[in-house]
Structures are given as C-alpha cells and as structure tokens.
Design an enzyme around this catalytic site. Structure first.
Site, PDB file in Angstrom:
ATOM      1  N   LYS A 269      45.112  37.459  40.491  1.00  0.00           N
ATOM      2  CA  LYS A 269      44.360  37.432  41.752  1.00  0.00           C
ATOM      3  C   LYS A 269      44.471  36.067  42.433  1.00  0.00           C
ATOM      4  O   LYS A 269      44.453  35.985  43.658  1.00  0.00           O
ATOM      5  CB  LYS A 269      42.892  37.796  41.504  1.00  0.00           C
ATOM      6  CG  LYS A 269      42.665  39.085  40.731  1.00  0.00           C
ATOM      7  CD  LYS A 269      43.406  40.258  41.320  1.00  0.00           C
ATOM      8  CE  LYS A 269      43.195  41.599  40.638  1.00  0.00           C
ATOM      9  NZ  LYS A 269      43.352  41.695  39.191  1.00  0.00           N
TER      10      LYS A 269
ATOM     11  N   TYR B 236      43.631  45.963  31.077  1.00  0.00           N
ATOM     12  CA  TYR B 236      44.866  45.958  31.868  1.00  0.00           C
ATOM     13  C   TYR B 236      46.111  45.710  31.016  1.00  0.00           C
ATOM     14  O   TYR B 236      46.985  46.553  30.871  1.00  0.00           O
ATOM     15  CB  TYR B 236      44.799  44.849  32.922  1.00  0.00           C
ATOM     16  CG  TYR B 236      43.704  44.973  33.936  1.00  0.00           C
ATOM     17  CD1 TYR B 236      43.856  45.812  35.038  1.00  0.00           C
ATOM     18  CD2 TYR B 236      42.532  44.236  33.831  1.00  0.00           C
ATOM     19  CE1 TYR B 236      42.866  45.910  35.997  1.00  0.00           C
ATOM     20  CE2 TYR B 236      41.530  44.328  34.786  1.00  0.00           C
ATOM     21  CZ  TYR B 236      41.702  45.164  35.864  1.00  0.00           C
ATOM     22  OH  TYR B 236      40.717  45.266  36.812  1.00  0.00           O
TER      23      TYR B 236
ATOM     24  N   TYR C 162      39.809  54.109  33.484  1.00  0.00           N
ATOM     25  CA  TYR C 162      39.832  52.671  33.763  1.00  0.00           C
ATOM     26  C   TYR C 162      38.852  51.932  32.843  1.00  0.00           C
ATOM     27  O   TYR C 162      37.721  52.382  32.660  1.00  0.00           O
ATOM     28  CB  TYR C 162      39.440  52.416  35.233  1.00  0.00           C
ATOM     29  CG  TYR C 162      39.240  50.950  35.541  1.00  0.00           C
ATOM     30  CD1 TYR C 162      40.324  50.107  35.731  1.00  0.00           C
ATOM     31  CD2 TYR C 162      37.962  50.400  35.603  1.00  0.00           C
ATOM     32  CE1 TYR C 162      40.151  48.756  35.976  1.00  0.00           C
ATOM     33  CE2 TYR C 162      37.769  49.054  35.854  1.00  0.00           C
ATOM     34  CZ  TYR C 162      38.866  48.234  36.033  1.00  0.00           C
ATOM     35  OH  TYR C 162      38.682  46.901  36.269  1.00  0.00           O
TER      36      TYR C 162
END
Ligand SMILES: *Cc1c(COP(=O)(O)O)cnc(C)c1O
Length: 354
Positions: free
Chosen positions: A63, A307, A281
């Site tokens: 990010k 992830y 998720y």
C-alpha cells in the site's frame, strides 16, 4: 557521435511525469530463495521481490508504494485528512495512517468486521495497534467484507468538512482510484532496471496476491507495456474472485489509458487463479498454513495468513503441477502483511505450557 540511448517509451515518460511522494527506501530488494527452490525439486528458480521491506514507514508493504501517488495528489489538493477503510487487521489502513503521519496529515480509518472471526487480541494487536500508536483516528464498525466503496467513510468525510478540514478519500486497498495502478506499473520498470544493473535473470513469471486488485493490475500494465512476454499470475485471496477479477481488469485498463491511449490490455493478460483463497477472505485454510510453514522453514521467509500465505500456497502448487513450467524463473511478489501475524497466533500452536 556518442552512443544513442534508446528512447524512453511513451508510457514510461508519462509515468515519470506524474507527481509522487518518496516513501520507499529505493527499489525493493530482490532475494534468491534457494532452499524453497530445492524443496520444490529444483524445477524452477524462485526469487522474491520484497515489497514488505521497502519502506521505513510502519513496516511498509504494497500500500505504501501505491500511496506515493495518492498522497501526492492529496497534498496537491490541500487535503488535511486522509480517509480510508479496511478490515480490523487491515495493512492498508495502517499504511494510510503511516503515510499521512509522515506527511503531516491526519488519518481517519474506518475498520470493519471483514473477517468473521474473533481470535484473542484481534482488535488490539498487529496492524491496529500500530495505527493507534501513530495517533490515527481508528473507528471500528460491524460492516462485512466487500472490496467496493463503503458508506461509513462518507460520515467521516462530512464530519471533517464540518470542522473546517479537507478530507481526501482513499478507497479500500488504494485500488479503485485513478492513480491506484501506478505504483505497481512502476514496480515492473524498477524490476527491469534491477535485472540489468544487478545482472539478475529475466523473470518470466511474476506471482502476486490479489484482493482489491491494483497491485495485480499495475503489474499487468507494466508487463504488457514492456512487451517482453512476462506472465503475471494473480492468486485470489478475496474469496470473491469474480469481483476481484472485474476490478483488476477495470483498474488495468484505466491505468493503461492514463499512461498511453495506445496501450491495450488483452483479456489473456488478466489471469486470476481462484483455487487458493480457502473459501473466504481473511481466514487461512490448511494449504495456507502449510505454505507459510514451508516458506518459513526453508528460507526464513515470513508470510501472513490473509494474503501472502495464500499466494505462497498458489505458487507452490503451480510449480508442483507444472502450470509454472520447469525452467521458469519465478518472482514471488511479496506484498507485506506480517504485522497481522500476531492476531493469528492461535493457528500456530504454542499452547503446550498452559
Ligand atoms: C492489500 C494486500 C494485498 C492485496 O493487494 P491488492 O492490491 O489489494 O489486491 C496482498 N498482500 C498484502 C500483504 C496486502 O496488504
């Protein structure tokens, strides 16, 4: 006459002209993974590009690379606050808080119940602890997972405006934003330079985790624009692969259009493997945990259960089954995420002495 240097392609000139902040140490390191390579039968050469070690801002991660562009835009627009959204253990909201703080801006992050589990200290440790430590305005709510735009940020927006501030909206994962795909387009330019200057092999296969989609999308744009036939394989960790794939395609095409109107992203370039998200998720499956252990126990490469453990699982399986062909040179694009690990300690034992 001096030797002619080849002209910079149009998309790279355009990319270099778009303002960005400087939040990274420099090019992220590339590491060889010899023991993982051997454990998988020496069929392919495996390296990792460590975007988890790319920045000094609160442990970095993907990010931060994207936010170099968005925060430059926020500053140009005289924003006082960055407003964004994510799950309770969001790496993204931690990175928004970090880049805001380091830029002298305020951060308001709405943190939702994206993962339907509540292990010990889930809302107190890891990423959320770091955001609080940096003085971020962290606001918890009970909304479930979705990669789209969220209403709770609108309330924060109105409140900041009422108080005379100027909020700047950053969507989930810094993805569905006109500048969201630029960071990882630039990643491929950076990679090609490293291959040259560090005399590395050509990486024919890039493997990346994909959820809100702009990391994957940026890599696709970079690889297509470069035109050297690199494959980009996305591993879905959203558990909602149709939505992620649509968002990857949209961001890739918008980013390509922004950089060069002649740049076309073909459908075949958008590859998202749906087999490794473990159904949902934010929750690891047995394959996720096994993959995390293998990476950790061979090359001491630490991944997270949300992830990178899922993309590691994907890479291992694709190599084993031969989808990544023997003889390939694979780059595992490590996007970060380790700060969430402590919130998932219950998956890794350590209860024996209690
Ligand atoms: C956000 C994140 C991803 C997914 O990247 P997207 O650009 O949202 O698809 C992967 N790994 C880590 C560690 C992340 O924080």
């Amino acid at each position: 006459m001096p030797c002619a240097t080849p002209p910079t392609p149009a998309y790279q000139e355009k990319l270099a002209s778009i303002p960005k902040e400087s939040f990274l140490f420099g090019p992220s390191p590339i590491q060889c993974l010899p023991r993982l390579t051997a454990a998988l039968g020496d069929k392919v050469r495996i390296y990792a590009k460590r975007d988890d070690c790319s920045s000094g801002l609160a442990y970095g991660g993907n990010k931060v690379r994207k936010l170099e562009y968005l925060v430059a835009d926020a500053k140009a627009k005289h924003a006082t606050h960055l407003v964004s959204v994510g799950g309770v253990q969001s790496n993204h909201t931690r990175a928004v808080t970090a880049t805001a703080t380091a830029s002298g801006l305020n951060a308001v992050t709405v943190q939702e119940k994206w993962v339907p589990i509540d292990p010990p200290l889930y809302d107190q440790t890891g990423n959320i602890l770091l955001s609080r430590l940096m003085g971020g305005d962290v606001r918890l709510n009970n909304e479930p997972f979705h990669i789209g735009h969220k209403t709770a940020t609108q309330e924060a927006f109105a409140e900041i405006e009422k108080a005379g501030g100027k909020p700047y909206y950053i969507p989930a994962g810094a993805s569905d934003h006109e500048l969201g795909g630029l960071g990882f387009t630039n990643f491929v330019v950076e990679l090609a330079e490293q291959e040259q200057t560090l005399k590395l092999p050509f990486f024919d296969t890039l493997l990346v985790c994909s959820v809100t989609g702009s990391s994957h999308a940026g890599l696709i744009v970079g690889a297509v624009a470069e035109g050297r036939g690199r494959k980009v394989i996305g591993i879905d960790a959203s558990g909602k692969p149709a939505e992620t794939k649509a968002q990857v395609a949209r961001i890739a095409r918008n980013t390509a259009r922004l950089l060069d109107v002649k740049l076309v992203i073909p459908d075949e370039a958008i590859v998202l493997d749906e087999r490794f998200h473990a159904g949902i998720y934010g929750i690891p499956g047995p394959g996720t945990i096994e993959a995390m252990k293998l990476a950790a126990r061979t090359d001491a490469l630490i991944t997270d259960p949300v992830y990178e453990g899922k993309s590691m699982d994907g890479m291992i399986q694709l190599i084993k089954e031969g989808t990544i062909k023997p003889g390939s040179t694979v780059l595992y694009v490590h996007l970060g995420g380790q700060p969430a690990l402590n919130a998932y300690s219950s998956y890794f034992g350590g209860e024996e002495l209690k």
